[in-house]
Design a protein around this motif. Sequence first.
Motif, PDB file in Angstrom:
ATOM      1  N   TYR A   1       9.894   3.858   3.762  1.00  0.00           N
ATOM      2  CA  TYR A   1      10.258   2.444   3.852  1.00  0.00           C
ATOM      3  C   TYR A   1      11.061   2.153   5.119  1.00  0.00           C
ATOM      4  O   TYR A   1      10.936   1.080   5.707  1.00  0.00           O
ATOM      5  CB  TYR A   1      11.034   1.997   2.625  1.00  0.00           C
ATOM      6  CG  TYR A   1      10.195   1.914   1.375  1.00  0.00           C
ATOM      7  CD1 TYR A   1       8.977   1.244   1.369  1.00  0.00           C
ATOM      8  CD2 TYR A   1      10.622   2.486   0.187  1.00  0.00           C
ATOM      9  CE1 TYR A   1       8.211   1.160   0.230  1.00  0.00           C
ATOM     10  CE2 TYR A   1       9.854   2.406  -0.965  1.00  0.00           C
ATOM     11  CZ  TYR A   1       8.652   1.738  -0.927  1.00  0.00           C
ATOM     12  OH  TYR A   1       7.892   1.656  -2.069  1.00  0.00           O
ATOM     13  N   LEU A   2      11.888   3.108   5.536  1.00  0.00           N
ATOM     14  CA  LEU A   2      12.663   2.927   6.768  1.00  0.00           C
ATOM     15  C   LEU A   2      11.741   2.813   7.973  1.00  0.00           C
ATOM     16  O   LEU A   2      11.930   1.942   8.826  1.00  0.00           O
ATOM     17  CB  LEU A   2      13.647   4.089   6.954  1.00  0.00           C
ATOM     18  CG  LEU A   2      14.504   4.035   8.217  1.00  0.00           C
ATOM     19  CD1 LEU A   2      15.453   2.846   8.160  1.00  0.00           C
ATOM     20  CD2 LEU A   2      15.282   5.331   8.384  1.00  0.00           C
ATOM     21  N   VAL A   3      10.739   3.671   8.044  1.00  0.00           N
ATOM     22  CA  VAL A   3       9.787   3.622   9.159  1.00  0.00           C
ATOM     23  C   VAL A   3       9.022   2.305   9.146  1.00  0.00           C
ATOM     24  O   VAL A   3       8.841   1.668  10.191  1.00  0.00           O
ATOM     25  CB  VAL A   3       8.825   4.833   9.099  1.00  0.00           C
ATOM     26  CG1 VAL A   3       7.670   4.667  10.061  1.00  0.00           C
ATOM     27  CG2 VAL A   3       9.586   6.123   9.374  1.00  0.00           C
ATOM     28  N   LEU A   4       8.594   1.862   7.985  1.00  0.00           N
ATOM     29  CA  LEU A   4       7.889   0.584   7.885  1.00  0.00           C
ATOM     30  C   LEU A   4       8.803  -0.569   8.288  1.00  0.00           C
ATOM     31  O   LEU A   4       8.388  -1.474   9.020  1.00  0.00           O
ATOM     32  CB  LEU A   4       7.379   0.382   6.459  1.00  0.00           C
ATOM     33  CG  LEU A   4       6.497  -0.840   6.227  1.00  0.00           C
ATOM     34  CD1 LEU A   4       5.213  -0.734   7.043  1.00  0.00           C
ATOM     35  CD2 LEU A   4       6.168  -0.965   4.755  1.00  0.00           C
ATOM     36  N   PHE A   5      10.057  -0.536   7.859  1.00  0.00           N
ATOM     37  CA  PHE A   5      11.001  -1.591   8.215  1.00  0.00           C
ATOM     38  C   PHE A   5      11.281  -1.597   9.713  1.00  0.00           C
ATOM     39  O   PHE A   5      11.353  -2.666  10.330  1.00  0.00           O
ATOM     40  CB  PHE A   5      12.315  -1.423   7.441  1.00  0.00           C
ATOM     41  CG  PHE A   5      13.400  -2.337   7.926  1.00  0.00           C
ATOM     42  CD1 PHE A   5      13.367  -3.682   7.607  1.00  0.00           C
ATOM     43  CD2 PHE A   5      14.425  -1.854   8.709  1.00  0.00           C
ATOM     44  CE1 PHE A   5      14.358  -4.536   8.066  1.00  0.00           C
ATOM     45  CE2 PHE A   5      15.413  -2.693   9.173  1.00  0.00           C
ATOM     46  CZ  PHE A   5      15.391  -4.047   8.845  1.00  0.00           C
ATOM     47  N   LEU A   6      11.440  -0.422  10.313  1.00  0.00           N
ATOM     48  CA  LEU A   6      11.716  -0.368  11.750  1.00  0.00           C
ATOM     49  C   LEU A   6      10.546  -0.891  12.574  1.00  0.00           C
ATOM     50  O   LEU A   6      10.741  -1.512  13.615  1.00  0.00           O
ATOM     51  CB  LEU A   6      12.082   1.062  12.165  1.00  0.00           C
ATOM     52  CG  LEU A   6      13.434   1.565  11.668  1.00  0.00           C
ATOM     53  CD1 LEU A   6      13.624   3.032  12.066  1.00  0.00           C
ATOM     54  CD2 LEU A   6      14.563   0.709  12.193  1.00  0.00           C
ATOM     55  N   GLY A   7       9.331  -0.652  12.100  1.00  0.00           N
ATOM     56  CA  GLY A   7       8.168  -1.211  12.778  1.00  0.00           C
ATOM     57  C   GLY A   7       8.174  -2.726  12.735  1.00  0.00           C
ATOM     58  O   GLY A   7       7.922  -3.402  13.735  1.00  0.00           O
ATOM     59  N   ALA A   8       8.477  -3.283  11.576  1.00  0.00           N
ATOM     60  CA  ALA A   8       8.549  -4.743  11.441  1.00  0.00           C
ATOM     61  C   ALA A   8       9.723  -5.295  12.248  1.00  0.00           C
ATOM     62  O   ALA A   8       9.605  -6.350  12.881  1.00  0.00           O
ATOM     63  CB  ALA A   8       8.690  -5.122   9.976  1.00  0.00           C
TER      64      ALA A   8
ATOM     65  N   VAL B   1       6.588  10.616  -5.210  1.00  0.00           N
ATOM     66  CA  VAL B   1       7.372  11.091  -4.066  1.00  0.00           C
ATOM     67  C   VAL B   1       8.856  10.963  -4.406  1.00  0.00           C
ATOM     68  O   VAL B   1       9.282   9.970  -4.995  1.00  0.00           O
ATOM     69  CB  VAL B   1       7.023  10.248  -2.814  1.00  0.00           C
ATOM     70  CG1 VAL B   1       7.886  10.616  -1.632  1.00  0.00           C
ATOM     71  CG2 VAL B   1       5.554  10.410  -2.482  1.00  0.00           C
ATOM     72  N   PRO B   2       9.663  11.967  -4.023  1.00  0.00           N
ATOM     73  CA  PRO B   2      11.106  11.886  -4.282  1.00  0.00           C
ATOM     74  C   PRO B   2      11.756  10.710  -3.550  1.00  0.00           C
ATOM     75  O   PRO B   2      11.202  10.146  -2.611  1.00  0.00           O
ATOM     76  CB  PRO B   2      11.649  13.210  -3.737  1.00  0.00           C
ATOM     77  CG  PRO B   2      10.481  14.080  -3.531  1.00  0.00           C
ATOM     78  CD  PRO B   2       9.279  13.223  -3.415  1.00  0.00           C
ATOM     79  N   MET B   3      12.949  10.363  -3.977  1.00  0.00           N
ATOM     80  CA  MET B   3      13.647   9.203  -3.434  1.00  0.00           C
ATOM     81  C   MET B   3      13.884   9.324  -1.933  1.00  0.00           C
ATOM     82  O   MET B   3      13.777   8.340  -1.202  1.00  0.00           O
ATOM     83  CB  MET B   3      14.987   9.016  -4.155  1.00  0.00           C
ATOM     84  CG  MET B   3      15.693   7.735  -3.782  1.00  0.00           C
ATOM     85  SD  MET B   3      14.744   6.231  -4.104  1.00  0.00           S
ATOM     86  CE  MET B   3      14.770   6.187  -5.870  1.00  0.00           C
ATOM     87  N   ALA B   4      14.185  10.511  -1.426  1.00  0.00           N
ATOM     88  CA  ALA B   4      14.427  10.689   0.005  1.00  0.00           C
ATOM     89  C   ALA B   4      13.159  10.396   0.807  1.00  0.00           C
ATOM     90  O   ALA B   4      13.212   9.756   1.859  1.00  0.00           O
ATOM     91  CB  ALA B   4      14.909  12.112   0.288  1.00  0.00           C
ATOM     92  N   GLY B   5      12.024  10.829   0.311  1.00  0.00           N
ATOM     93  CA  GLY B   5      10.763  10.565   0.990  1.00  0.00           C
ATOM     94  C   GLY B   5      10.417   9.090   0.979  1.00  0.00           C
ATOM     95  O   GLY B   5       9.903   8.553   1.961  1.00  0.00           O
TER      96      GLY B   5
ATOM     97  N   ALA C   1       0.829  -1.210   0.000  1.00  0.00           N
ATOM     98  CA  ALA C   1       0.000   0.000   0.000  1.00  0.00           C
ATOM     99  C   ALA C   1       0.863   1.261   0.000  1.00  0.00           C
ATOM    100  O   ALA C   1       0.589   2.208  -0.747  1.00  0.00           O
ATOM    101  CB  ALA C   1      -0.930  -0.001   1.206  1.00  0.00           C
ATOM    102  N   VAL C   2       1.910   1.267   0.807  1.00  0.00           N
ATOM    103  CA  VAL C   2       2.805   2.427   0.854  1.00  0.00           C
ATOM    104  C   VAL C   2       3.498   2.601  -0.492  1.00  0.00           C
ATOM    105  O   VAL C   2       3.612   3.722  -1.003  1.00  0.00           O
ATOM    106  CB  VAL C   2       3.833   2.268   2.007  1.00  0.00           C
ATOM    107  CG1 VAL C   2       4.958   3.263   1.876  1.00  0.00           C
ATOM    108  CG2 VAL C   2       3.143   2.413   3.351  1.00  0.00           C
ATOM    109  N   HIS C   3       3.942   1.515  -1.078  1.00  0.00           N
ATOM    110  CA  HIS C   3       4.598   1.589  -2.388  1.00  0.00           C
ATOM    111  C   HIS C   3       3.655   2.177  -3.441  1.00  0.00           C
ATOM    112  O   HIS C   3       4.058   3.034  -4.239  1.00  0.00           O
ATOM    113  CB  HIS C   3       5.068   0.203  -2.817  1.00  0.00           C
ATOM    114  CG  HIS C   3       5.675   0.172  -4.172  1.00  0.00           C
ATOM    115  ND1 HIS C   3       6.926   0.685  -4.429  1.00  0.00           N
ATOM    116  CD2 HIS C   3       5.207  -0.299  -5.357  1.00  0.00           C
ATOM    117  CE1 HIS C   3       7.188   0.541  -5.714  1.00  0.00           C
ATOM    118  NE2 HIS C   3       6.159  -0.058  -6.299  1.00  0.00           N
TER     119      HIS C   3
END
Length: 73
Positions: A47-54, A38-42, A28-30
Amino acid sequence: MLGEYYEQIEAVGLNLTLAVLFILMGVAVHDVLKKNQVPMAGRFVAYLVLFLGAAGFIAKGIIQLFWQSTGVG
Protein backbone atom coordinates in the motif's frame (compact mmCIF):
# COMPACT_ATOMS: atom_id res chain seq x y z
CA MET A 1 -16.78 27.05 -27.17
CA LEU A 2 -15.30 23.58 -26.91
CA GLY A 3 -12.10 24.69 -28.66
CA GLU A 4 -11.51 27.42 -26.09
CA TYR A 5 -11.47 24.98 -23.20
CA TYR A 6 -9.89 22.00 -24.93
CA GLU A 7 -6.73 22.00 -22.79
CA GLN A 8 -8.70 22.31 -19.55
CA ILE A 9 -11.07 19.51 -20.53
CA GLU A 10 -8.10 17.34 -21.48
CA ALA A 11 -6.32 18.03 -18.18
CA VAL A 12 -9.42 17.28 -16.09
CA GLY A 13 -10.08 14.09 -18.07
CA LEU A 14 -6.51 12.93 -17.58
CA ASN A 15 -6.60 13.62 -13.85
CA LEU A 16 -9.91 11.81 -13.40
CA THR A 17 -8.68 8.86 -15.44
CA LEU A 18 -5.52 8.60 -13.34
CA ALA A 19 -7.55 8.79 -10.13
CA VAL A 20 -9.85 5.98 -11.30
CA LEU A 21 -6.81 3.96 -12.38
CA PHE A 22 -5.18 4.28 -8.95
CA ILE A 23 -8.45 3.32 -7.24
CA LEU A 24 -8.76 0.23 -9.42
CA MET A 25 -5.12 -0.70 -8.75
CA GLY A 26 -5.77 -0.33 -5.01
CA VAL A 27 -8.80 -2.61 -5.22
CA ALA A 28 -6.83 -5.17 -7.25
CA VAL A 29 -3.89 -5.10 -4.84
CA HIS A 30 -6.23 -5.42 -1.87
CA ASP A 31 -7.93 -8.44 -3.45
CA VAL A 32 -4.63 -10.18 -4.22
CA LEU A 33 -3.23 -9.50 -0.76
CA LYS A 34 -6.41 -10.74 0.92
CA LYS A 35 -6.64 -13.96 -1.13
CA ASN A 36 -2.99 -14.83 -0.53
CA GLN A 37 -3.15 -14.00 3.19
CA VAL A 38 -0.14 -11.67 3.09
CA PRO A 39 1.18 -10.59 6.51
CA MET A 40 0.53 -7.07 7.75
CA ALA A 41 4.09 -5.89 6.98
CA GLY A 42 3.77 -6.99 3.36
CA ARG A 43 0.42 -5.27 3.04
CA PHE A 44 1.89 -2.10 4.46
CA VAL A 45 4.73 -2.12 1.94
CA ALA A 46 2.39 -2.79 -0.98
CA TYR A 47 0.00 0.00 0.00
CA LEU A 48 2.91 2.36 0.69
CA VAL A 49 4.31 1.81 -2.81
CA LEU A 50 0.88 2.36 -4.35
CA PHE A 51 0.37 5.52 -2.28
CA LEU A 52 3.80 6.91 -3.20
CA GLY A 53 3.05 6.39 -6.88
CA ALA A 54 -0.20 8.32 -6.55
CA ALA A 55 1.49 11.00 -4.45
CA GLY A 56 4.07 11.47 -7.20
CA PHE A 57 1.34 12.26 -9.71
CA ILE A 58 -0.31 14.65 -7.25
CA ALA A 59 3.01 16.38 -6.55
CA LYS A 60 3.68 16.69 -10.29
CA GLY A 61 0.29 18.33 -10.77
CA ILE A 62 0.86 20.80 -7.94
CA ILE A 63 4.34 21.70 -9.18
CA GLN A 64 3.06 22.12 -12.72
CA LEU A 65 0.19 24.33 -11.53
CA PHE A 66 2.60 26.46 -9.47
CA TRP A 67 5.04 26.87 -12.35
CA GLN A 68 2.32 27.80 -14.80
CA SER A 69 0.85 30.37 -12.41
CA THR A 70 4.25 32.04 -12.02
CA GLY A 71 4.98 31.99 -15.75
CA VAL A 72 7.91 29.56 -15.65
CA GLY A 73 6.50 26.86 -17.92
